[in-house]
Design a protein around this motif. Structure first.
Motif, mmCIF file in Angstrom:
data_model
loop_
_atom_site.group_PDB
_atom_site.id
_atom_site.type_symbol
_atom_site.label_atom_id
_atom_site.label_comp_id
_atom_site.label_asym_id
_atom_site.label_seq_id
_atom_site.Cartn_x
_atom_site.Cartn_y
_atom_site.Cartn_z
ATOM 1 N N MET A 1 -24.243 -32.699 18.544
ATOM 2 C CA MET A 1 -23.311 -31.658 17.600
ATOM 3 C C MET A 1 -22.464 -32.719 16.696
ATOM 4 O O MET A 1 -21.756 -33.560 17.060
ATOM 5 N N THR A 2 -22.188 -32.301 15.457
ATOM 6 C CA THR A 2 -21.476 -33.388 14.775
ATOM 7 C C THR A 2 -20.040 -32.818 15.112
ATOM 8 O O THR A 2 -19.509 -31.824 15.258
ATOM 9 N N SER A 3 -19.190 -34.063 15.118
ATOM 10 C CA SER A 3 -17.787 -33.838 15.461
ATOM 11 C C SER A 3 -17.032 -33.590 13.981
ATOM 12 O O SER A 3 -17.355 -33.941 12.958
ATOM 13 N N SER A 4 -15.856 -32.736 14.527
ATOM 14 C CA SER A 4 -15.242 -32.286 13.134
ATOM 15 C C SER A 4 -14.637 -33.712 12.252
ATOM 16 O O SER A 4 -14.460 -33.563 11.217
ATOM 17 N N ARG A 5 -14.423 -34.725 12.910
ATOM 18 C CA ARG A 5 -13.766 -35.824 12.570
ATOM 19 C C ARG A 5 -14.968 -36.715 11.623
ATOM 20 O O ARG A 5 -14.490 -37.412 10.751
ATOM 21 N N SER A 6 -16.078 -36.535 11.616
ATOM 22 C CA SER A 6 -17.136 -37.063 10.884
ATOM 23 C C SER A 6 -17.579 -36.265 9.718
ATOM 24 O O SER A 6 -18.059 -36.808 8.845
ATOM 25 N N VAL A 7 -16.882 -35.122 9.513
ATOM 26 C CA VAL A 7 -17.129 -34.429 8.359
ATOM 27 C C VAL A 7 -16.636 -34.806 7.166
ATOM 28 O O VAL A 7 -15.497 -35.213 7.065
ATOM 29 N N THR A 8 -17.480 -34.986 6.104
ATOM 30 C CA THR A 8 -16.899 -35.510 4.825
ATOM 31 C C THR A 8 -16.673 -34.533 3.601
ATOM 32 O O THR A 8 -17.399 -33.444 3.723
ATOM 33 N N GLY A 9 -15.741 -34.980 2.960
ATOM 34 C CA GLY A 9 -15.344 -34.318 1.839
ATOM 35 C C GLY A 9 -15.299 -35.152 0.595
ATOM 36 O O GLY A 9 -15.325 -36.446 0.630
ATOM 37 N N LEU A 10 -15.775 -34.605 -0.615
ATOM 38 C CA LEU A 10 -15.614 -35.303 -1.896
ATOM 39 C C LEU A 10 -14.322 -35.183 -2.364
ATOM 40 O O LEU A 10 -13.940 -34.252 -2.968
ATOM 41 N N VAL A 11 -13.424 -36.433 -2.262
ATOM 42 C CA VAL A 11 -12.126 -36.287 -2.314
ATOM 43 C C VAL A 11 -11.738 -37.263 -3.709
ATOM 44 O O VAL A 11 -12.080 -38.469 -3.896
ATOM 45 N N THR A 12 -10.927 -36.657 -4.556
ATOM 46 C CA THR A 12 -10.460 -37.187 -5.880
ATOM 47 C C THR A 12 -9.303 -37.926 -5.550
ATOM 48 O O THR A 12 -9.143 -39.060 -5.984
ATOM 49 N N ASP A 13 -8.386 -37.435 -4.746
ATOM 50 C CA ASP A 13 -7.083 -38.176 -4.411
ATOM 51 C C ASP A 13 -6.375 -37.589 -3.140
ATOM 52 O O ASP A 13 -6.598 -36.553 -2.715
ATOM 53 N N VAL A 14 -5.534 -38.489 -2.603
ATOM 54 C CA VAL A 14 -4.756 -37.973 -1.607
ATOM 55 C C VAL A 14 -3.235 -38.558 -2.078
ATOM 56 O O VAL A 14 -3.001 -39.623 -2.488
ATOM 57 N N ILE A 15 -2.345 -37.485 -1.806
ATOM 58 C CA ILE A 15 -0.802 -37.863 -1.779
ATOM 59 C C ILE A 15 -0.088 -37.398 -0.472
ATOM 60 O O ILE A 15 -0.369 -36.467 -0.163
ATOM 61 N N THR A 16 0.622 -38.504 -0.143
ATOM 62 C CA THR A 16 1.388 -38.423 1.165
ATOM 63 C C THR A 16 2.296 -37.215 1.114
ATOM 64 O O THR A 16 2.419 -36.746 2.210
ATOM 65 N N PHE A 17 3.249 -37.501 0.193
ATOM 66 C CA PHE A 17 4.184 -36.457 0.077
ATOM 67 C C PHE A 17 4.516 -35.743 -1.062
ATOM 68 O O PHE A 17 4.371 -36.414 -2.316
ATOM 69 N N SER A 18 4.465 -34.269 -1.017
ATOM 70 C CA SER A 18 4.528 -33.562 -2.159
ATOM 71 C C SER A 18 5.485 -32.552 -1.900
ATOM 72 O O SER A 18 5.399 -31.843 -1.167
ATOM 73 N N ALA A 19 6.451 -32.083 -2.963
ATOM 74 C CA ALA A 19 7.243 -31.032 -2.941
ATOM 75 C C ALA A 19 6.794 -29.879 -3.723
ATOM 76 O O ALA A 19 7.510 -28.993 -3.659
ATOM 77 N N VAL A 20 5.409 -29.887 -4.453
ATOM 78 C CA VAL A 20 5.288 -28.952 -5.480
ATOM 79 C C VAL A 20 4.145 -28.353 -5.069
ATOM 80 O O VAL A 20 3.401 -27.474 -5.713
ATOM 81 N N ASP A 21 3.496 -28.475 -3.944
ATOM 82 C CA ASP A 21 2.021 -27.875 -3.519
ATOM 83 C C ASP A 21 2.134 -27.029 -2.292
ATOM 84 O O ASP A 21 1.436 -27.163 -1.593
ATOM 85 N N GLY A 22 3.161 -26.165 -2.098
ATOM 86 C CA GLY A 22 3.250 -25.264 -1.111
ATOM 87 C C GLY A 22 4.813 -25.443 -0.433
ATOM 88 O O GLY A 22 5.515 -26.334 -1.054
#
Ligand code: SF4
Ligand code: SF4
Length: 286
Positions: free
Chosen positions: A1-22
């Protein structure tokens, strides 16, 4: 069974801290690929997946781009100077920097920031086009950091089955309504708004709608009549709905045959007046 941690997404970018996305301080993951083609898109390079054509390679001043033996694009993040020359050079609304990232990798980035966060938001592109990744990520975040909320920032084009899959692991969603009038919506996005309207109603009924965002472009979708009708449509779902009115800004937007102008302060204030006359919305205007 595939572990959730090994599932991949095609990611454009990651921002560690944002005050405008929720709500609060949020860790944000931007996914590559979108089902819309909006004339007013501020991140048009997130719309399509890279086709490995190699046309952007020569544009990189750092020599950070190339192709491997299979012809697949290679981006060397270590020597990338962080400029946008490659994005500007791409004729296909893509970026060579989007990468498959496993949930485990995202968690490594999230862990040190977690004590300072209110939650995570997955945005895009269109986040719901990668529901397996969303489910795996949210499941993992909830198990390790139950205090953090899991939000989706969406164009609303997902079908009910997708929302039903996400519902048990997602706290809430923020949905863009580009236009209530379907003819104008098609002109603005290339796609009908039918599923957007269904998504708003469906999520509100499940108490999983954080806010609806109205992007208003003068002369395109901001007439009083249309805004009044939009307010009335939203109010019959929830007259106290959180509604965020976003005045169009031209930064990053592609040339268009549609005349795109930015509303001034007076116009923004007027949008709020029109909506307030309809219902007691929890209104934010930016
Ligand atoms: S839905 Fe969002 S990401 Fe997709 S094209 Fe429209 S503005 Fe861009
Ligand atoms: S980012 Fe665009 S130009 Fe560069 S290889 Fe991909 S599709 Fe081609």
């Amino acid at each position: 069974m595939t572990s959730s941690r090994s599932v991949t997404g095609l990611v454009t970018d990651v921002i560690t801290f944002s005050a405008v996305d929720g709500p609060g301080n949020r860790f944000v993951i931007f996914l590559q690929g979108c089902s819309f083609d909006c004339v007013a898109c501020h991140n048009p390079y997130t719309i399509t997946e890279c086709i490995d054509c190699g046309e952007c390679i020569a544009s990189c001043p750092s020599g950070a781009l190339g192709q491997d033996l299979t012809g697949a694009m290679v981006w060397d993040a270590e020597i990338c100077a962080g400029g946008d020359e490659c994005i500007a050079a791409c004729p296909y609304d893509s970026t060579p920097k989007a990468r498959p990232l496993a949930v485990a990798h995202v968690m490594e980035r999230l862990r040190p920031a977690a004590p300072f966060l209110s939650g995570i938001t997955v945005s895009g592109g269109e986040a719901t086009l990668q529901p397996d990744f969303l489910r795996a990520l949210f499941t993992t975040v909830r198990a390790e950091f139950p205090r953090l909320t899991c939000f989706v920032d969406s164009n609303g084009d997902a079908d009910r089955a997708t929302w039903e899959r996400l519902g048990p692991v997602m706290d809430s969603a923020m949905i863009d309504l580009k236009c209530l009038d379907d003819r104008i919506h098609r002109r603005m996005t290339g796609v009908t708004n039918a599923r957007v309207l269904e998504s708003i109603a469906f999520l509100a009924a499940r108490d999983q709608l954080f806010e609806v965002r109205l992007l208003l472009v003068p002369g395109v979708n901001d007439s009083d009549e249309l805004l009044d009708a939009t307010g009335r449509w939203l109010a019959q779902i929830d007259p106290r709905m959180r509604v965020k009115v976003i005045g169009f800004r031209g930064h990053g937007v592609r040339p268009s045959t549609l005349l795109l102008r930015e509303p001034n302060a007076e116009q923004r204030a007027h949008y709020a007046d029109v909506l307030r006359a309809v219902a007691d919305f929890d209104l934010v205007v930016i």
